[in-house]
Motif scaffolding. Structure first.
Motif, PDB file in Angstrom:
ATOM      1  N   HIS A  15       2.377   1.640  -3.437  1.00 57.65           N
ATOM      2  CA  HIS A  15       1.689   2.460  -4.567  1.00 57.65           C
ATOM      3  C   HIS A  15       1.203   3.632  -4.253  1.00 57.65           C
ATOM      4  N   LYS A  16       1.026   4.046  -3.083  1.00 54.33           N
ATOM      5  CA  LYS A  16       0.457   5.344  -2.362  1.00 54.33           C
ATOM      6  C   LYS A  16       1.508   6.478  -2.914  1.00 54.33           C
ATOM      7  N   TYR A  17       3.017   6.027  -2.756  1.00 52.85           N
ATOM      8  CA  TYR A  17       4.076   6.862  -3.069  1.00 52.85           C
ATOM      9  C   TYR A  17       4.322   7.101  -4.547  1.00 52.85           C
ATOM     10  N   ARG A  76       2.151   6.898  -6.684  1.00 53.64           N
ATOM     11  CA  ARG A  76       1.100   7.875  -7.257  1.00 53.64           C
ATOM     12  C   ARG A  76       1.608   9.194  -7.042  1.00 53.64           C
ATOM     13  N   LEU A  77       1.793   9.277  -5.792  1.00 58.88           N
ATOM     14  CA  LEU A  77       2.597  10.481  -5.288  1.00 58.88           C
ATOM     15  C   LEU A  77       3.539  11.137  -6.389  1.00 58.88           C
ATOM     16  N   LEU A 129       0.686  -1.325   0.030  1.00 59.22           N
ATOM     17  CA  LEU A 129      -0.054   0.133  -0.120  1.00 59.22           C
ATOM     18  C   LEU A 129       0.893   1.402   0.183  1.00 59.22           C
ATOM     19  N   ILE A 130       2.000   1.223   0.836  1.00 62.41           N
ATOM     20  CA  ILE A 130       2.830   2.495   0.909  1.00 62.41           C
ATOM     21  C   ILE A 130       3.336   2.498  -0.319  1.00 62.41           C
TER      22      ILE A 130
END
Lengths: 312, 350
Positions: free
Chosen positions: B190-192, B194-195, B187-188
């Motif tokens: 994929h989140k980053y 994206r960011l 999750l981390i």
């Protein structure tokens, strides 16, 4: 009013300045020794350089090892490394040049060009053997003026072989050759030749030196070194009468290209410019900081790794 | 030994992953090795032979600093060159200095040793199932870090707001320290990812692409190469680097087999020399504007690779810049050469 541009090349041994017009014609030039004081040298240089009457100064460029400091001091619009500056200066006079050999006071470099574009370059990395300061220190040891070096070398028919891979060992080999009674001109010729060998082996290793070849930098004034370059490479070596000014000329041309509306003045007499060194104790990096003051006002701090003192 | 305190030498941003693994596997204190600074380099070179390669000095310096902080067990790795003997010599040097500690070599002779066996022999208080589980997470973490860093190197030079990439990168590393499970890690990541893709960039039409090859430690530890990648990014150069931990641990095996089939070279040359030669060829064939080759001074495999790299680059007419990094390399010299290299690439592009 016509515009003109100043280029200053502050090297380890000598400081050079040129003023050019918009056609790259040299209007005035000056060459003097740095004597370990770049700020003082540039002040003296600017006292000697004259801007002709109907001209105004539209750009200043600095190059050489003190380019950053002097660039800040003169508020230069271009600060460029010496490799690019030399290449641009030389191609403005010899557009067809394919190889530039440059031997200065502390560094030596080779620049390969094709159609006026740098395609490859190299600079000495490890040792100052085979540079101007090596020659001048040996000249002092032999009691000869370094300006006379080349002429004396030409007299010799039998140059001495010197172990010249390393400056220190070359010196002890030289002392040995002196003590067993070799003639001075043979030793000087040997020194000139060892500079050439050292340069070709250490700087140019594996590079194809194609003619036309131009030789410049302070050592290019030494006819002995030119002779041995021609002998070893088997081609004619071009040396421009202004070969020592090429870096300054190149950076002046760059200043012209990046010209702004600003008009510069050259009155540095009343400007106080001081640098102070100190050590930062913020972390265990212990960076050496250099604080630069202009008229007692702190204008910049150099040398920090963390960027704490970086100019905003 | 009364209470065991573990430490390890540093390289790049992998500290996050290593600390994560060790602190979850072992039931003892883990000591953060101090960041590499000028002091580290000074201590390291003081006690090292002068002609040993620079990574030896840096790792030795870090070890001494962590031992002074109270560590008594140190992990070290060994590679496929002189690096393989590092731990032996370092152990000897540190013992002569009077330190009482245990040095554990995780990779010797280029092969992974049986970790569980070593841990058993050395009586380290560890949890077997946890070790395997957190080992898996760490591997994944390293892979994610490498993926993101590769993206950063390529795109950082286009950033509109200065430091936006570096800030986010730091945030990501901080969050990865708090990973709870494999799923959480994913999750981390994929989140980053994206960011990072959302960061405003301005990509010019013509930009300079440079590939960096060379000796692994000098490439991966920014302190030893004077933040070369950051300097290049600041100049607006997009950087490609192949060597990272993911490559060394997982991809290298297959790549080398593939490389050997191409018949440019018959033998392996030790360490990453062969890889670097093929990567140079790849960079030349994929229209990179220039190649920077970095090595620690006296790195033998890379010295052997340099003439070949030079020849390949010469045939493809791509310029190469060679750097040999050491404590005695002048930073100004490096920057001058780098600036000139950039000017040259810019002029060629026109």
């Amino acid at each position: 009013m016509k515009s003109c541009y100043l280029g200053v090349d502050i090297g380890s041994i000598s400081t050079k300045g040129v003023i050019i017009d918009s056609q790259n014609k040299i209007l005035d030039s000056c060459y003097l020794y740095t004597e370990g004081d770049p700020i003082g040298a540039v002040k003296r240089l600017l006292n000697k350089l004259k801007i002709p009457k109907q001209y105004i100064l539209k750009g200043i460029g600095t190059t050489g090892s003190a380019r950053k400091l002097i660039g800040l001091m003169l508020d230069a619009n271009v600060i460029k490394n010496e490799i690019t500056a030399h290449a641009i200066g030389t191609t403005s006079i010899y557009p067809n040049v394919r190889t530039i050999l440059e031997i200065g006071g502390q560094d030596s470099k080779v620049i390969l060009l094709r159609e006026g574009i740098i395609v490859d370059y190299a600079m000495n990395t490890l040792c100052a053997a085979g540079t101007g300061s090596f020659l001048s220190s040996q000249a002092k040891r032999l009691g000869v003026d370094v300006e006379e070096f080349g002429k004396i070398a030409l007299k010799s028919n039998n140059p001495v072989k010197l172990a010249a891979r390393c400056t220190v060992f070359a010196e002890s080999d030289l002392v040995h050759k002196v003590q067993i009674g070799y003639e001075k001109e043979d030793i000087i010729a040997g020194l000139c030749r060892s500079v050439v060998f050292n340069y070709l082996n250490n700087v140019c290793k594996g590079k194809k030196l194609e003619s036309p070849i131009i030789f410049q930098g302070g050592v290019s004034k030494n006819v002995g070194v030119i002779k041995y370059f021609e002998e070893t490479l088997g081609t004619k070596i071009l040396v421009d009468p202004n070969s020592h000014l090429m870096g300054a000329l190149g950076v002046a041309i760059l200043a012209k290209k990046n010209e702004t509306d600003k008009v510069y003045k050259l009155n540095l007499k009343d400007i106080k410019f001081i640098t102070k060194g100190s050590e930062c104790s913020g972390c265990s990096n212990n960076c050496e900081l250099l604080k630069i003051y202009k008229n007692d006002e702190l204008i910049d701090i150099w040398g920090s790794r963390c960027g704490k003192f970086a100019k905003q | 030994m009364s209470s065991i305190k573990i430490s390890y030498p540093l390289m790049g941003n992998y500290e996050v992953a290593i600390f994560y693994l060790l602190s979850h596997t072992f039931k003892c204190d883990i000591i953060h090795p101090p960041k590499i600074t000028t002091r580290t380099a000074e201590i390291g070179s003081k006690y090292s032979p002068d002609f040993v390669c620079a990574p030896f000095k840096y790792t030795l310096g870090t070890m001494i600093e962590s031992l002074d902080k109270g560590a008594n067990v140190i992990f070290q790795m060994g590679g496929g060159c002189r690096y393989g003997y590092y731990h032996e010599l370092q152990r000897k040097i540190l013992e002569d200095l009077g330190y009482d500690f245990k040095l554990i070599n995780l990779i010797s002779g280029g092969k992974q040793v049986n970790l569980l066996k070593i841990f058993k022999e050395t009586n380290l208080p560890y949890h077997k199932i946890k070790a395997i589980y957190y080992g898996l997470i760490t591997i994944k973490m390293v892979k994610y870090i490498d993926k993101i860093e590769d993206y950063i190197r390529i795109h950082r030079c286009f950033e509109v707001k200065k430091n936006s990439f570096n800030q986010l990168h730091q945030e990501m590393l901080n969050e990865m320290k708090k990973t709870k499970s494999l799923f959480h890690l994913k999750l981390i990541y994929h989140k980053y990812r994206r960011l990072f893709k959302k960061i405003k960039i301005k990509k010019p039409k013509n930009y300079i692409k440079v590939g960096i090859v060379g000796e692994l430690y000098t490439l991966m530890e920014p302190f030893t190469n004077y933040q070369m990648e950051q300097l290049l990014s600041d100049m607006g150069v997009s950087v490609k680097r192949f060597t990272d931990v993911t490559y060394l641990l997982f991809k290298k095996k297959y790549k080398v087999k593939k490389f050997l089939k191409q018949h440019l070279l018959k033998y392996r040359m030790g360490a990453d020399a062969l890889d670097n030669i093929y990567h140079t060829k790849y960079l030349c064939e994929h229209n990179y504007d220039g190649i920077i080759h970095m090595k620690a001074s006296f790195c033998t495999p890379e010295i052997a690779a340099m003439p070949i790299i030079n020849q390949i680059a010469h045939e493809y007419k791509v310029p190469v810049l060679f750097f040999s990094m050491d404590m005695n390399t002048s930073e100004t010299g490096v920057k001058t050469r780098l600036e000139a290299f950039y000017d040259m690439l810019e002029m060629r592009q026109k």
